[in-house]
Design an enzyme around this catalytic site. Structure first.
Site, PDB file in Angstrom:
ATOM      1  N   LEU A   1      50.305  94.304  60.282  1.00  0.00           N
ATOM      2  CA  LEU A   1      49.421  93.892  59.191  1.00  0.00           C
ATOM      3  C   LEU A   1      50.241  93.115  58.160  1.00  0.00           C
ATOM      4  CD1 LEU A   1      47.328  97.150  58.536  1.00  0.00           C
ATOM      5  CD2 LEU A   1      46.631  95.129  59.841  1.00  0.00           C
ATOM      6  N   ASP A   2      49.587  92.157  57.491  1.00  0.00           N
ATOM      7  CA  ASP A   2      50.245  91.433  56.406  1.00  0.00           C
ATOM      8  C   ASP A   2      50.566  92.387  55.261  1.00  0.00           C
ATOM      9  OD1 ASP A   2      49.946  89.094  57.833  1.00  0.00           O
ATOM     10  OD2 ASP A   2      48.087  88.525  56.817  1.00  0.00           O
ATOM     11  N   ALA A   3      51.453  91.950  54.387  1.00  0.00           N
ATOM     12  CA  ALA A   3      51.856  92.789  53.261  1.00  0.00           C
ATOM     13  C   ALA A   3      50.666  93.174  52.389  1.00  0.00           C
ATOM     14  CB  ALA A   3      52.915  92.071  52.426  1.00  0.00           C
TER      15      ALA A   3
END
Length: 245
Positions: A116-118
């Site tokens: 997942l992205d930050a």
């Protein structure tokens, strides 16, 4: 499995320490001295370190609720790594795996299946079993991922059919696979997809003239997020042996 990984999985040694014992000519496979860390070890091989037979511990499968401002990487970068949350202060839910609770979690052994992205929160799966990850992330596996999506503009109900038929993403030759949408409120929807293209969810809504302002993954296959933010637990055997459909 690589020999250096096998050593890490069978001892308390980290990757660097495993390389040192290999260079020190202390490891044999089926009686042959091996120094190549990339040497492939199979289930029927006998691996010894200082003449002691090594037995790898079972694979481990972990569900984590990733907070925002953390990255799915083994090391800290601009944001801290989600692996910093792996401590045994957390409750181990599945008693079948309690045999491994005396072994420190070494992030070098683990990877995240479906990053997942930050700025994206929610369910991530962490394991040291590469074959299991491959089966989940394989494009034609049909594994469903469910996201709660917050949008900058109201979502129009007539756009549901576009997601069901496939969205044309910028730079892609083919439409996305059919997806399903359930409207929660005017600016929030549940999106279910079976692919994992780069930034797919954000690009799908951008393609219809909307913008994702919040993104939260709450389910992968039959595995549902059920722990508090920043917490984790081991998967149950039923979850590990999930059926994607």
């Amino acid at each position: 499995m690589r020999l250096d990984k096998f050593i890490c999985k069978s001892t308390e040694l980290d990757k660097q320490q495993a390389l040192l014992v290999l260079q020190g000519k202390k490891v044999s496979v089926n009686g042959d001295l091996i120094i190549d860390p990339a040497f492939q070890v199979h289930d029927n091989n006998k691996v010894t370190l200082n003449d002691q037979v090594l037995v790898p511990r079972p694979f481990r499968y972990i569900l984590m609720h990733k907070p925002a401002a953390m990255i799915c990487s083994n090391v800290d970068e601009v944001y801290p790594s989600a692996f910093n949350l792996l401590t045994f202060e957390n409750e181990i839910v599945n008693t079948e795996f309690k045999g491994s609770d005396s072994i420190a979690l070494n992030s070098d052994e683990f990877h995240i299946a479906g990053r997942l992205d930050a700025d994206t929160t929610g369910l991530v799966l962490i394991t040291d079993d590469g074959s299991w990850t491959y089966n989940i992330t394989l494009p034609n596996s049909g594994c469903k991922k469910v996201y709660r999506v917050g949008l900058s503009k109201p979502f129009k109900v007539e756009l549901i059919s576009q997601f069901e038929q496939g969205i044309q993403l910028q730079g892609e030759a083919q439409l996305t696979l059919p997806a399903s949408i359930k409207i929660i409120n005017s600016k929030e929807v549940l999106l279910t997809i079976t692919e994992g293209k780069f930034h797919q969810v954000k690009r799908m809504f951008a393609a219809i003239g909307n913008r994702v302002v919040s993104l939260h993954r709450q389910q992968i296959g039959n595995i549902k997020l059920d722990v508090a933010v920043g917490k984790w637990r081991y998967l149950t055997p039923l979850e590990v042996n999930y059926e994607s459909n």
